[in-house]
Design a protein around this motif. Structure first.
Motif, mmCIF file in Angstrom:
data_model
loop_
_atom_site.group_PDB
_atom_site.id
_atom_site.type_symbol
_atom_site.label_atom_id
_atom_site.label_comp_id
_atom_site.label_asym_id
_atom_site.label_seq_id
_atom_site.Cartn_x
_atom_site.Cartn_y
_atom_site.Cartn_z
ATOM 1 N N SER A 1 1.327 3.709 -3.539
ATOM 2 C CA SER A 1 0.732 5.051 -3.550
ATOM 3 C C SER A 1 1.589 6.049 -4.317
ATOM 4 O O SER A 1 1.073 7.032 -4.855
ATOM 5 C CB SER A 1 0.517 5.537 -2.114
ATOM 6 O OG SER A 1 1.763 5.645 -1.435
ATOM 7 N N ILE A 2 2.905 5.806 -4.394
ATOM 8 C CA ILE A 2 3.792 6.780 -5.052
ATOM 9 C C ILE A 2 3.611 6.760 -6.572
ATOM 10 O O ILE A 2 3.378 7.809 -7.180
ATOM 11 C CB ILE A 2 5.254 6.518 -4.644
ATOM 12 C CG1 ILE A 2 5.400 6.644 -3.124
ATOM 13 C CG2 ILE A 2 6.190 7.501 -5.340
ATOM 14 C CD1 ILE A 2 6.772 6.281 -2.610
ATOM 15 N N LEU B 1 0.824 -1.211 0.000
ATOM 16 C CA LEU B 1 0.000 0.000 0.000
ATOM 17 C C LEU B 1 0.859 1.263 0.000
ATOM 18 O O LEU B 1 0.551 2.237 -0.699
ATOM 19 C CB LEU B 1 -0.930 -0.008 1.210
ATOM 20 C CG LEU B 1 -2.025 -1.087 1.216
ATOM 21 C CD1 LEU B 1 -2.837 -1.019 2.494
ATOM 22 C CD2 LEU B 1 -2.934 -0.934 0.004
ATOM 23 N N ILE B 2 1.931 1.246 0.772
ATOM 24 C CA ILE B 2 2.786 2.430 0.843
ATOM 25 C C ILE B 2 3.537 2.631 -0.464
ATOM 26 O O ILE B 2 3.554 3.733 -1.035
ATOM 27 C CB ILE B 2 3.770 2.310 2.025
ATOM 28 C CG1 ILE B 2 3.005 2.304 3.357
ATOM 29 C CG2 ILE B 2 4.769 3.469 2.010
ATOM 30 C CD1 ILE B 2 3.884 2.020 4.559
ATOM 31 N N SER C 1 2.410 -2.929 -7.132
ATOM 32 C CA SER C 1 1.495 -2.576 -6.039
ATOM 33 C C SER C 1 0.528 -1.458 -6.383
ATOM 34 O O SER C 1 -0.583 -1.404 -5.849
ATOM 35 C CB SER C 1 2.307 -2.183 -4.797
ATOM 36 O OG SER C 1 3.200 -1.118 -5.106
ATOM 37 N N SER C 2 0.920 -0.545 -7.286
ATOM 38 C CA SER C 2 0.007 0.555 -7.614
ATOM 39 C C SER C 2 -1.226 0.076 -8.362
ATOM 40 O O SER C 2 -2.208 0.825 -8.481
ATOM 41 C CB SER C 2 0.734 1.620 -8.435
ATOM 42 O OG SER C 2 1.435 1.042 -9.508
ATOM 43 N N THR D 1 11.297 3.685 -6.707
ATOM 44 C CA THR D 1 10.558 3.242 -5.527
ATOM 45 C C THR D 1 10.982 1.842 -5.111
ATOM 46 O O THR D 1 11.143 1.547 -3.918
ATOM 47 C CB THR D 1 9.043 3.277 -5.800
ATOM 48 O OG1 THR D 1 8.656 4.595 -6.184
ATOM 49 C CG2 THR D 1 8.256 2.865 -4.571
ATOM 50 N N PHE E 1 1.054 5.708 -8.155
ATOM 51 C CA PHE E 1 -0.327 6.123 -8.410
ATOM 52 C C PHE E 1 -0.453 7.644 -8.386
ATOM 53 O O PHE E 1 -1.201 8.220 -9.186
ATOM 54 C CB PHE E 1 -1.255 5.498 -7.368
ATOM 55 C CG PHE E 1 -2.691 5.926 -7.495
ATOM 56 C CD1 PHE E 1 -3.476 5.438 -8.514
ATOM 57 C CD2 PHE E 1 -3.247 6.836 -6.601
ATOM 58 C CE1 PHE E 1 -4.803 5.842 -8.650
ATOM 59 C CE2 PHE E 1 -4.557 7.241 -6.723
ATOM 60 C CZ PHE E 1 -5.344 6.742 -7.750
ATOM 61 N N ALA E 2 0.287 8.289 -7.486
ATOM 62 C CA ALA E 2 0.259 9.755 -7.435
ATOM 63 C C ALA E 2 0.806 10.369 -8.715
ATOM 64 O O ALA E 2 0.438 11.494 -9.072
ATOM 65 C CB ALA E 2 1.053 10.245 -6.225
ATOM 66 N N TYR F 1 -9.386 3.062 -7.462
ATOM 67 C CA TYR F 1 -9.811 4.278 -8.150
ATOM 68 C C TYR F 1 -10.921 3.967 -9.154
ATOM 69 O O TYR F 1 -11.843 4.776 -9.342
ATOM 70 C CB TYR F 1 -8.606 4.904 -8.849
ATOM 71 C CG TYR F 1 -8.852 6.281 -9.409
ATOM 72 C CD1 TYR F 1 -9.504 7.256 -8.670
ATOM 73 C CD2 TYR F 1 -8.423 6.618 -10.690
ATOM 74 C CE1 TYR F 1 -9.719 8.526 -9.188
ATOM 75 C CE2 TYR F 1 -8.634 7.873 -11.217
ATOM 76 C CZ TYR F 1 -9.283 8.824 -10.458
ATOM 77 O OH TYR F 1 -9.502 10.075 -10.975
ATOM 78 N N TRP G 1 -4.150 0.358 -6.112
ATOM 79 C CA TRP G 1 -4.715 1.711 -6.032
ATOM 80 C C TRP G 1 -5.531 2.042 -7.282
ATOM 81 O O TRP G 1 -6.568 2.713 -7.192
ATOM 82 C CB TRP G 1 -3.584 2.717 -5.856
ATOM 83 C CG TRP G 1 -2.963 2.686 -4.500
ATOM 84 C CD1 TRP G 1 -1.879 1.949 -4.108
ATOM 85 C CD2 TRP G 1 -3.386 3.407 -3.347
ATOM 86 N NE1 TRP G 1 -1.601 2.169 -2.785
ATOM 87 C CE2 TRP G 1 -2.498 3.063 -2.288
ATOM 88 C CE3 TRP G 1 -4.405 4.306 -3.096
ATOM 89 C CZ2 TRP G 1 -2.632 3.600 -1.009
ATOM 90 C CZ3 TRP G 1 -4.535 4.850 -1.821
ATOM 91 C CH2 TRP G 1 -3.652 4.490 -0.798
#
Length: 709
Positions: A573-574, A569-570, A644-645, A618, A576-577, A652, A648
């Motif tokens: 998120s990068i 999850l951590i 992992s993204s 990452t 995905f941003a 979404y 997310w």
């Protein structure tokens, strides 16, 4: 890496997916017959599409041969694989168009509709379906103007009908658009054809209208310009003057229907008008520009997405630089002269006059010259012994064969195959080879690239499988060739059952399914097999700088943020941003505004390159933190971190479905989430492979410069 992203950004204006006109321009003489093709109807409120010619309430094709074209009305047009998979069903229509010949009113037919057909018509109107017609490879468009009223733009398709509420009864009424005004915009043909007086078509506009069945002469309305009532979808009763409105409200139950009313029909007259108008400003090579004008209004948002991505990339690059240039390099310089014994570093003889890395760092240098002192040397030995923790202690375990190497190798191979496919599609799209005029081209070329990339998939999978100690390379080749295509084929086949049950045009014909199966088994599988053989037998395993210890080191308790779920999850998120703003445009064109065309591939390509760099950096940071926590099980974790993204993105999609879309029906919902899941699976495999290959290269590089006795 950031420099490459900036260079791509500077070249953005050169890769705005310019339109390549093609190899030949179709020009028309005055009086030439222009065929009009009908394709399908679609809606933003459902995933179910229908072939226009198969609708029970439209005019059936007459079967006549069109003069001047040799086309037979009702005959199907040959489609490529992509067109079939996207639900196109193109057929020659009975609409008669002659170049530069206006026709103010032309009667097409009067079609009798029974109750089942009327029910279908109401469903189509209620769900806001749009019709797709084609003239000279241009889709029929509804014309709009921008908010500032400075520019005109097109939206593909036109509405099948509309609804309102009766002022007296308060019930919802539905009206079918049974008259279409067709406007063909033309321009003088370029070159020699223009000198001969030929024209080219640069615009195809359709303006639908609903006109009542009464007050007609020879099937045509008495006055097209003063229509009082529309063609309401009601069924007149034979015995009385009452009407029964057949909407989709299941709570409505008719109570007074006689036997004659059950057999009643509704006659819908269809007509059309044709006008030709010259457009002196719009040329044939730029005729698709009007379909993209509305997308240009979001240019500032695209730039915002790129700036946001570059900021994130810069921060990650700085962190990776610190890890590589200061932390690891400084510690490696101390280890290159050392020897590992029972978890302690006992320093060899440093050059006289040099102090340990830790003390030198306090002075700001990696190694700084000072006066030699035995007491300082003893203190340096103690400090160095205390420094041997984290990634330095597990050097004998980082290259241990992973527990699930037989699964990881096919996953990485499949991901490499998808990356090559995506890069090929982006490059071809940026240079205009894949454009909206090449209908179905994106899917067709994507399948072609995926099949050809099977050789690379087999190579990476086979070589990694050999590195992980595998021996059954033929079994690995079959698994690699079947992993993603098998999952995709099985999912599509199951979804196809739902679509077949709804008689949708997106249902894949049985012959197409067998063709896809043949492409998979007869072409892709052999290519993967050859690549796997070469990677396993000829290229051989990757070399590791350090051999694994006989006894694996026990992994200590990990902090909460390094546990699998939290780390995914951590880390996810990068990336995905980086891309969530661009995803908004993609989602809008795929699901919310299907009449539009996503064609800003220049921006998408830049974001995609930045995304790959962010995933790589990452993964490097996450793997380094994991190794510092003395966790040597990084192989599968690096793949999961890279992919992992996708978690997310799927979340979404669920958010977008709930708050932005108005999709109705269980089948449409199932199709949406299954298609979204497949897209996220493709992304996860591709980025997971990027993550693993980056992590693998990082670990080999770091431990490759450490000399251990």
């Amino acid at each position: 890496m950031a420099i490459w992203a900036i260079l791509l950004l500077a070249c953005l204006q050169c890769v705005q997916a310019f339109y390549i006109p093609g190899w030949s321009i179709k020009s028309w003489r005055d009086g030439d017959s222009i065929p009009l093709f009908v394709n399908k109807i679609y809606s933003d409120n459902t995933q179910i599409q229908y072939a226009y010619s198969e609708l029970p309430f439209v005019c059936a094709p007459s079967g006549r041969t069109r003069p001047g074209t040799g086309l037979i009305s009702g005959s199907n047009v040959a489609l490529n694989l992509g067109e079939v998979l996207r639900g196109d069903r193109i057929m020659v229509s009975d609409y008669e168009l002659e170049m530069l010949k206006d026709d103010e009113a032309h009667y097409l037919c009067s079609h009798k509709v029974d109750r089942a057909g009327l029910r279908k018509a109401v469903e189509v109107v209620k769900n806001g379906y749009m019709a797709e017609w084609i003239v000279d490879n241009l889709p029929a468009a509804t014309s709009f103007v921008t908010v500032d009223k400075s520019r005109k733009y097109y939206s593909s398709g036109f509405k099948m009908g509309h609804s309102d509420h009766d002022a007296v009864t308060g019930k919802q009424r539905f009206f079918i658009n049974n008259h279409v005004t067709i406007v063909i915009r033309y321009h003088t043909a370029p070159g020699r054809d223009g000198q001969q007086g030929k024209k080219v078509i640069v615009g195809f506009e359709a303006y639908p209208k609903s006109i009542e069945a009464g007050n007609r002469v020879n099937g045509l309305p008495a006055d097209l310009h003063s229509v009082q009532r529309g063609m309401e979808l009601t069924m007149a009763r034979n015995a009385t003057n009452m009407t029964l409105t057949r909407d989709l409200d299941t709570s409505y139950t008719p109570t007074e229907i006689d036997d004659g009313a059950l057999d009643a029909t509704l006659t819908i007259p269809y007509s059309y008008s044709v006008y030709f108008r010259e457009d002196e400003k719009l040329e044939w090579a730029n005729r698709w520009d009007l379909y993209f004008v509305n997308q240009e209004d979001g240019t500032k948002v695209h730039w915002l997405a790129i700036v946001n991505s570059l900021v994130i990339l810069a921060v990650l690059t700085a962190i990776v630089a610190v890890i590589l240039a200061r932390t690891i390099r400084g510690e490696i310089k101390g280890l290159t002269e050392g020897m590992l014994e029972d978890g302690k570093i006992r320093l060899g003889k440093f050059s006289k006059g040099l102090r340990s890395p830790r003390k030198s760092n306090e002075k700001g240098g990696l190694l700084e010259q000072v006066d030699a002192d035995p007491a300082d040397d003893a203190a340096s030995d103690d400090e160095a012994a205390e420094d041997v923790t984290g990634w330095k202690l597990i050097h004998g375990d980082v290259f241990r064969t992973p527990a699930h190497g037989h699964v990881l190798a096919p996953l990485v191979g499949s991901g490499v195959q998808l990356i090559i496919m995506c890069l090929g599609l982006l490059v071809l799209s940026c240079f205009g080879v894949l454009n909206p005029s090449f209908r179905g081209g994106f899917i067709s070329v994507g399948i072609f690239l995926f099949i050809l990339a099977g050789a690379f998939s087999g190579y990476f999978s086979g070589r990694l499988y050999r590195t992980f100690g595998g021996t059954l390379w033929k079994h690995n080749a079959v698994v690699t060739a079947s992993l993603f295509p098998g999952l995709l084929f099985a999912t599509i086949f199951i979804l196809n059952l739902f679509v077949w049950a709804n008689a949708s045009s997106t249902a894949i014909p049985l012959g197409t399914l067998f063709a896809l199966l043949a492409l998979w088994l007869l072409i892709q599988l052999p290519l993967v097999y050859i690549g796997c053989w070469y990677g396993f037998a000829r290229a051989g395993p990757y070399n590791h700088p350090i051999k694994a210890n006989a006894v694996p080191r026990q992994i200590p308790a990990q902090p909460w943020y390094l546990r699998t779920l939290q780390a995914i999850l951590i880390a996810g998120s990068i990336p995905f941003a980086v891309m969530f703003i661009e995803l908004l445009f993609v989602f809008r064109n795929l699901w919310q505004d299907k009449s539009g065309h996503y064609y800003v591939f220049g921006f998408l390509a830049v974001v995609f390159v930045i995304l790959i760099l962010v995933v790589m950096e990452t993964t490097v940071i996450a793997v380094y933190i994991q190794l510092c926590a003395e966790n040597h099980a990084w192989h599968m974790r690096s793949f999961l971190l890279g992919s992992s993204s996708a978690v997310w993105i799927f979340a979404y999609c669920a958010y977008y479905y709930t708050y932005h879309l108005h999709i109705q029906g269980l089948v449409s919902g199932v199709l949406f989430f299954c298609y979204a899941g497949l897209a996220c699976g493709v992304y996860g495999l591709a980025m997971g492979s990027v993550g693993f290959l980056t992590g693998y290269g990082f670990v080999r590089k770091v431990y490759g410069v450490v000399k251990v006795d």
